[in-house]
Motif scaffolding. Structure first.
Motif, PDB file in Angstrom:
ATOM      1  N   LYS A   1       0.956  -1.130  -0.093  1.00  0.00           N
ATOM      2  CA  LYS A   1       0.105  -0.051   0.003  1.00  0.00           C
ATOM      3  C   LYS A   1       0.819   1.429   0.046  1.00  0.00           C
ATOM      4  O   LYS A   1       0.554   2.364  -0.494  1.00  0.00           O
ATOM      5  N   ASN A   2       2.103   1.305   0.595  1.00  0.00           N
ATOM      6  CA  ASN A   2       3.088   2.112   0.190  1.00  0.00           C
ATOM      7  C   ASN A   2       2.772   3.547   0.918  1.00  0.00           C
ATOM      8  O   ASN A   2       3.180   4.498   0.452  1.00  0.00           O
TER       9      ASN A   2
ATOM     10  N   ALA B   1       0.118   3.070  -3.927  1.00  0.00           N
ATOM     11  CA  ALA B   1       0.296   1.496  -3.755  1.00  0.00           C
ATOM     12  C   ALA B   1       1.476   1.250  -4.926  1.00  0.00           C
ATOM     13  O   ALA B   1       1.258   1.651  -6.027  1.00  0.00           O
TER      14      ALA B   1
ATOM     15  N   GLU C   1      -1.994  -2.003  -7.334  1.00  0.00           N
ATOM     16  CA  GLU C   1      -3.293  -2.041  -6.705  1.00  0.00           C
ATOM     17  C   GLU C   1      -4.305  -2.876  -7.709  1.00  0.00           C
ATOM     18  O   GLU C   1      -4.410  -2.498  -8.820  1.00  0.00           O
TER      19      GLU C   1
END
Length: 846
Positions: A588-589, A676, A679
């Protein structure tokens, strides 16, 4: 590059395979040779495209010469290369000219000769880098699911991938021309709760059916369109027709005319229309097992995010669609939908320890929770999605017993979600002989680089060998596969899709997949979800705003105090807010976005940053990745002195308040950022855009399709934080110059949602798929049986062995569970002809 140019390049590449690289004169040949020598100078290795290009630039520093090479044969190979295996003196390139179309080329660095490779040969070369002895073993296990699909038709164009339902309808035309009796037999099999639907044995041949349809058409033409079916039901029964054609004479006549036209001259449009009208789907089971599946207070808990929102909204939309169809068909049955998940006794103040829970906003849908049971009894604690596999077979048996009891018979359609839910759906569908759909959401193989080649390094932590094996079983068992975007299936020009990455790969030392799944398979369909419009609506709809949440949201965003819900603070309340909300994991970063912001002084001067996700105290998390990301977030706050411009809010579980939070961010004329690394779809992107919030989202995966870059929002590159943060800063600088600039993108984002991303569109597509693929399954039952036998062997010989290596989580020993109390069955109706007590079955040989 145009499709024609791509096609021509692939044709050129094919021509090279037997001819070598013909650039035999002058400096170009020397440059190519030096480039290949650079690749092999470090010995055996696996190189990605960026490494290949970086080293080419080192060798050929002159721009003119480099351009000449890139316009030549080697350059055209490199343009479409995904990776290369270096085994000196050779370099083998995996070349992907179009989504789903792969070629493998081996180039000798000494004489520049080129050899075409099969995918098996290429995989063996790659395996030499990771397990040389196994790579050379002639008896190494090869998995080939495609060997059993040779007789089934396939799409041929990359642009057609994901249009499986239309393709199947076109092929059904030919089948019905050759064998109309197959449709008659299928219609005779339709029943619900012991009642025949549409036809009875009086009409047991295509000829009898055609004649009776003509007779019925004449009869119906004399009746007013609104005449209820009950007024002529007895007459129709004498002719061989049962209820289910329509609620009144007009609807019945329309449906019968469509069938008459199909029997005389079948065409795809009429086939689509007819299968959308038949009473085939009444009861649906949806599996979503991992995480905390509940309706309140679960979002942000480990392994619990967008999939819960997706499924709850999906259930509401499917029930509404089924109710409308059943009513239109002239029937009075009530549909039932069961969402089956895990019961977790230690439920963290949620309802995840409640066995049966009605789905809010529905009349006939429930959540059914089944516990994991070990030899010590019911497992009380949460289990990571990576460790869940040893419990699934027993879970399937227990769940199936409950499902058949509640529904008083078999479901008509089972839908799996994620690896675990899809495997359980496959096991149950196989044993009950029912139609199965698969929704991957996110296949882990594409989220972790080289997780297949280096599976042994990852396996103790993630158990990828079990997971990838389960994914192969599920995607090959399914009757149809639902994807949210094209990219989920076949990726983009630059990157392979999630499913495409399973076409051919290797787990060195375990097995080699020469044909895992074919993205041109007509089982693939795209059905994009929407957002609940009762929660996610434009910030400009002031009369609908949830103003009761404004004081708590004000405190959440701007309070100077730090507590268990928020840390950090915002000094300048006049600044717009850029905002992100997700699970706190590597993919998800969120920490990546925080670091981009921290390093970009221009962006820090323009906006504040608010992050929503996870816990603050790593000791409160049991998730390995989340613990690591929590520590990293604290480190970034300290390192870059973010307090004053940055707010970190703990995971928020109230969907309704979250909807208003999006709108409050829009009030600041801020933006939602989804950074992200990958995703699969991007439900938060849909939610944000539905609220009128300008959105920046990753260009890796589904958001790249949701957003039209520079029109309805913006794409950002998660691998280039500097470029991404500059793009966000540029936007807000332009907003300062032109106040209407923000409004333009807000409005275009909303328009994009209204045109393409609603749950009504989704539900209509999925029910149509269920009806049509049930018949497709009926037509291809012999091939389906043969493939299931292959899958049966793979499950027993591979999957069952692999899950034995996963440790079983233990609680304080619990006594064996007491016999379950009888459930209060929802919407109890007439008894089925048989229940679970009369059904005996085994899971893939279990």
């Amino acid at each position: 590059m145009s499709n024609l140019e791509v096609h021509n390049t692939m044709e050129m590449t094919s021509g090279l395979l037997g001819n070598g690289i013909p650039e035999a004169m002058g400096q170009n040949r020397g440059n190519i040779k030096r480039c290949l020598e650079k690749y092999i100078e470090k010995g055996r290795r696996l190189m990605k495209l960026n490494q290949l290009m970086d080293e080419l630039e080192i060798v050929i520093s002159d721009l003119v010469q480099r351009k000449r090479v890139m316009e030549g044969d080697l350059g055209k190979i490199l343009c479409f290369t995904q990776e290369a295996v270096v085994i000196p003196p050779n370099v083998a390139f995996a070349v992907r000219g179009n989504p789903g179309n792969w070629q493998y080329v081996k180039v000798n660095s000494s004489d520049l000769s080129v050899e075409a490779l099969s995918n098996t040969q290429y995989l063996k070369l790659k395996e030499l880098l990771f397990d040389e002895n196994w790579a050379k073993d002639e008896n190494a296990l090869e998995v080939d699911f495609g060997a059993l699909d040779f007789s089934l038709p396939r799409l041929s164009l990359s642009s057609s991938v994901g249009n499986g339902l239309s393709f199947v309808s076109s092929k059904l035309g030919g089948c019905l021309n050759d064998n109309p009796q197959s449709l008659v037999d299928y219609l005779l099999s339709l029943e619900h709760q012991g009642e025949n639907l549409m036809m009875n044995e009086t009409l047991n041949t295509a000829r009898k059916l055609e004649m009776s349809l003509i007779l019925a058409d004449v009869f119906l033409s004399e009746l007013p369109k609104e005449t209820p079916f009950q007024a002529f039901e007895l007459r129709f029964k004498e002719w061989g027709f049962e209820k289910g054609w329509g609620e009144n004479a007009g609807k019945v006549k329309e449906t019968m005319r469509i069938l008459s036209e199909i029997l005389q001259a079948p065409d795809p449009r009429n086939i689509d229309r007819f299968f959308a009208r038949i009473p085939r789907i009444f009861n649906v089971v949806i599996f979503s097992i991992h995480g905390y599946f509940g309706q309140n207070d679960v979002l942000g808990l480990p392994d619990t995010g967008g999939q819960v929102v997706y499924i709850l909204d999906q259930v509401k939309a499917l029930e509404e669609e089924l109710l409308n169809r059943i009513n239109s068909q002239g029937l009075n049955f009530k549909p039932q939908i069961l969402v089956v998940t895990r019961l977790i006794p230690d439920a963290k103040d949620t309802k995840c320890n409640q066995e049966l829970e009605p789905v809010i906003g529905t009349k006939h849908s429930n959540i059914l929770r089944i516990p994991f049971v070990t030899e010590n009894g019911i497992l009380r604690r949460w289990v990571s999605r990576f460790d869940i596999y040893p419990y699934l077979e027993k879970f399937t048996k227990d769940a199936t017993t409950k499902i058949l009891d509640i529904l008083e018979g078999k479901p008509d359609l089972v839908i799996g979600n994620y690896t675990d839910g899809n495997l359980v759906a496959s096991l149950m569908a196989n044993k009950l002989g029912i139609t199965q759909a698969t929704i991957a959401h996110a296949l882990e193989k594409t989220k972790y680089e080289d997780s297949d080649n280096k599976w042994k390094e990852f396996d103790h932590k993630y158990h990828f060998s079990s997971q990838f094996t389960a994914d192969l079983i599920s995607m090959n068992s399914a009757d149809f596969i639902i994807a949210s975007t094209y990219q989920e299936i076949a990726g983009s020009k630059e990157r392979a899709g999630q499913y495409e990455s399973h076409m051919s790969f290797t787990l060195p030392g375990l097995y080699r997949v020469v044909s895992g799944i074919n993205v041109f398979d007509p089982r693939f369909n795209i059905a994009a979800p929407g957002a609940d419009d009762s929660i996610y609506f434009p910030f400009t709809s002031q009369d609908r705003r949830f103003t009761k949440f404004h004081p708590s949201i004000e405190e959440l965003l701007y309070s100077q105090n730090e507590n268990d819900e928020h840390i950090g603070y915002l000094v300048d309340k006049k600044k717009p807010i850029i905002f992100s909300m997700a699970r706190l994991d590597i993919v998800k970063n969120l920490t990546g976005l925080t670091e981009w912001y921290a390093k970009n002084k221009r962006l820090r001067n323009l906006v504040n940053l608010v992050i929503v996700g996870g816990f603050f105290d790593p000791s409160k998390s049991k998730d390995r990745e989340e613990i690591s990301e929590i520590k990293k977030m604290h480190s970034l706050i300290e390192k870059y002195q973010l307090k004053g411009q940055f707010r970190w809010i703990a995971a928020q579980t109230d969907r309704t308040r979250n909807g208003e939070l999006y709108r409050c961010i829009a009030d600041t004329r801020g933006a939602f950022v989804q950074p992200a690394h990958y995703e699969a779809f991007g439900l938060t992107v849909i939610e944000a855009m539905s609220c009128g919030l300008v959105t920046f989202a990753t260009n890796q995966g589904g958001p790249a399709e949701i957003i039209m870059d520079g029109v309805s929002g913006f794409h950002i590159d998660p691998s280039d934080g500097e470029e991404s943060s500059d793009k966000i800063a540029d936007f807000f600088e332009q907003c300062n110059i032109d106040p209407n600039f923000w409004n333009l993108f807000s409005a275009e984002g909303l328009q994009r949602i209204y045109e393409c991303y609603t749950w009504k569109i989704y539900a209509n597509k999925v029910i149509n798929m269920g009806s049509t693929y049930s018949y497709w399954r009926h037509l291809n039952k012999d091939q389906k049986l043969a493939k299931q036998r292959y899958i049966h062997s793979f499950y027993n010989l591979q999957y069952r062995s692999l899950i034995k290596t996963i440790p079983i989580v233990s609680d304080i020993p619990q006594p064996p569970p007491l016999p379950p109390k009888p459930l209060v069955k929802p919407s109890a109706t007439r008894s089925s002809k048989r229940t679970q007590s009369r059904l005996s079955f085994r899971m893939f040989g279990a």
